[in-house]
Design a protein around this motif. Sequence first.
Motif, PDB file in Angstrom:
ATOM      1  N   ASP A 190      66.428 -55.194   2.133  1.00 51.26           N
ATOM      2  CA  ASP A 190      67.674 -54.748   2.755  1.00 51.26           C
ATOM      3  C   ASP A 190      68.655 -54.378   1.649  1.00 51.26           C
ATOM      4  O   ASP A 190      68.271 -53.909   0.593  1.00 51.26           O
ATOM      5  N   HIS A 191      69.933 -54.581   1.905  1.00 50.50           N
ATOM      6  CA  HIS A 191      71.026 -54.384   0.955  1.00 50.50           C
ATOM      7  C   HIS A 191      71.117 -52.917   0.530  1.00 50.50           C
ATOM      8  O   HIS A 191      71.274 -52.058   1.400  1.00 50.50           O
ATOM      9  N   HIS A 192      71.003 -52.576  -0.753  1.00 55.81           N
ATOM     10  CA  HIS A 192      71.172 -51.185  -1.181  1.00 55.81           C
ATOM     11  C   HIS A 192      70.291 -50.222  -0.380  1.00 55.81           C
ATOM     12  O   HIS A 192      70.689 -49.093  -0.099  1.00 55.81           O
ATOM     13  N   LEU A 193      69.102 -50.675  -0.027  1.00 54.27           N
ATOM     14  CA  LEU A 193      68.133 -49.805   0.647  1.00 54.27           C
ATOM     15  C   LEU A 193      68.674 -49.266   1.964  1.00 54.27           C
ATOM     16  O   LEU A 193      68.430 -48.107   2.316  1.00 54.27           O
ATOM     17  N   LEU A 194      69.417 -50.091   2.694  1.00 46.66           N
ATOM     18  CA  LEU A 194      69.831 -49.697   4.040  1.00 46.66           C
ATOM     19  C   LEU A 194      71.269 -49.187   4.085  1.00 46.66           C
ATOM     20  O   LEU A 194      71.945 -49.291   5.105  1.00 46.66           O
ATOM     21  N   ARG A 195      71.695 -48.591   2.990  1.00 45.65           N
ATOM     22  CA  ARG A 195      72.955 -47.858   2.998  1.00 45.65           C
ATOM     23  C   ARG A 195      72.730 -46.396   3.387  1.00 45.65           C
ATOM     24  O   ARG A 195      73.654 -45.584   3.337  1.00 45.65           O
ATOM     25  N   SER A 196      71.496 -46.082   3.762  1.00 46.14           N
ATOM     26  CA  SER A 196      71.171 -44.734   4.233  1.00 46.14           C
ATOM     27  C   SER A 196      70.033 -44.832   5.236  1.00 46.14           C
ATOM     28  O   SER A 196      69.230 -45.774   5.205  1.00 46.14           O
ATOM     29  N   PHE A 197      69.954 -43.857   6.124  1.00 45.68           N
ATOM     30  CA  PHE A 197      68.846 -43.828   7.078  1.00 45.68           C
ATOM     31  C   PHE A 197      67.532 -43.511   6.380  1.00 45.68           C
ATOM     32  O   PHE A 197      66.462 -43.926   6.829  1.00 45.68           O
ATOM     33  N   GLY A 198      67.619 -42.780   5.255  1.00 45.32           N
ATOM     34  CA  GLY A 198      66.415 -42.535   4.478  1.00 45.32           C
ATOM     35  C   GLY A 198      65.802 -43.831   3.979  1.00 45.32           C
ATOM     36  O   GLY A 198      64.575 -43.956   3.888  1.00 45.32           O
ATOM     37  N   GLY A 199      66.642 -44.804   3.665  1.00 40.22           N
ATOM     38  CA  GLY A 199      66.140 -46.101   3.237  1.00 40.22           C
ATOM     39  C   GLY A 199      65.389 -46.819   4.342  1.00 40.22           C
ATOM     40  O   GLY A 199      64.374 -47.482   4.093  1.00 40.22           O
ATOM     41  N   TYR A 200      65.871 -46.681   5.578  1.00 41.04           N
ATOM     42  CA  TYR A 200      65.164 -47.325   6.690  1.00 41.04           C
ATOM     43  C   TYR A 200      63.817 -46.653   6.926  1.00 41.04           C
ATOM     44  O   TYR A 200      62.811 -47.333   7.194  1.00 41.04           O
ATOM     45  N   ARG A 201      63.760 -45.339   6.784  1.00 38.99           N
ATOM     46  CA  ARG A 201      62.471 -44.644   6.921  1.00 38.99           C
ATOM     47  C   ARG A 201      61.518 -45.079   5.807  1.00 38.99           C
ATOM     48  O   ARG A 201      60.315 -45.263   6.040  1.00 38.99           O
TER      49      ARG A 201
END
Length: 302
Positions: A232-243
């Motif tokens: 989580d954290h930095h990764l989910l500051r964008s929808f691309g991170g969730y993908r």
Amino acid sequence: MKIEILGCESFGARSLACAVKTGEKKILIDPGVALARLRYGLPPHPVEVAAAFRIRNKILVALESVTDIVISHYHGDHMPMKAEDPYQLPVEALPPPEGIRFWCKGPEDISRLSARRRKELSTFLGFPLPNSEGISFDGISFSSPVPHGTKGKGFGTVMMTCVREGDEVFVHCSDIQLLDRGAVLEVLAWKPTIVFAAGPPLYLSHHVPEASKEAFENALLLAESVDTLVLDHHLLRSFGGYRWLKELAGKAENRVFCAAEFMGNKPDLFEAQRAALYENMPVPPGWHEAYARGEADFEGYL
């Protein structure tokens, strides 16, 4: 062992706070929360402010019965601090320190701002903060300093935490961002059953070009080696991170979640939605200043 993640970007605000209960111990790791001051050229939307408020309240409840507090590094989304804005957890919210063990990152390889925050926290508590790096005691172990993101890029270092109870081994990786293989190997040396880590900052990929490929390889190594991986954290500051996270989950045989999913909730990526939130729920001029003065609230946006 009971693990409760208290805050993360998938909860709607910046945090990596969690509480770990083992036996008579309740360990609170990185009790902080923050909001990006500007994203898409916009200040935090009231929906984000409400999310940060909820995380603050969960941290405050956890503080009531805490035996150990861990500070992995001195960024505002990881620690209580002298209030720099009304969204963070103020240091005054900490309970009296008597009977609480503090485990803290040392003073080496941190920025001047982090050094100032470390000193301010020490002054408030009334005693020097320990350097807990490399220490093991009573079922809790702390790593040597590991890079905050990519090694050698000047982002400083953080301290990881390992908690053991019976066959369960939980590792909190703070802001390693999966960008340094050495840090990942240090995690695996603890033989964890569950890992909670900050993923790569894909929303800053123009600044960190190696983020996606290298981090994915490191994440896959972790996912294949532990029962449960929470990113989580930095990764989910964008929808691309969730993908990116869902792609990883599709390749891994073990469980891969974001923090909200781990806690049984739907992810709320409010920072990633900030521009859309403003478009759908406009904020009047002066709202943030009024909120800071206690003259406005977020109830109308919930």
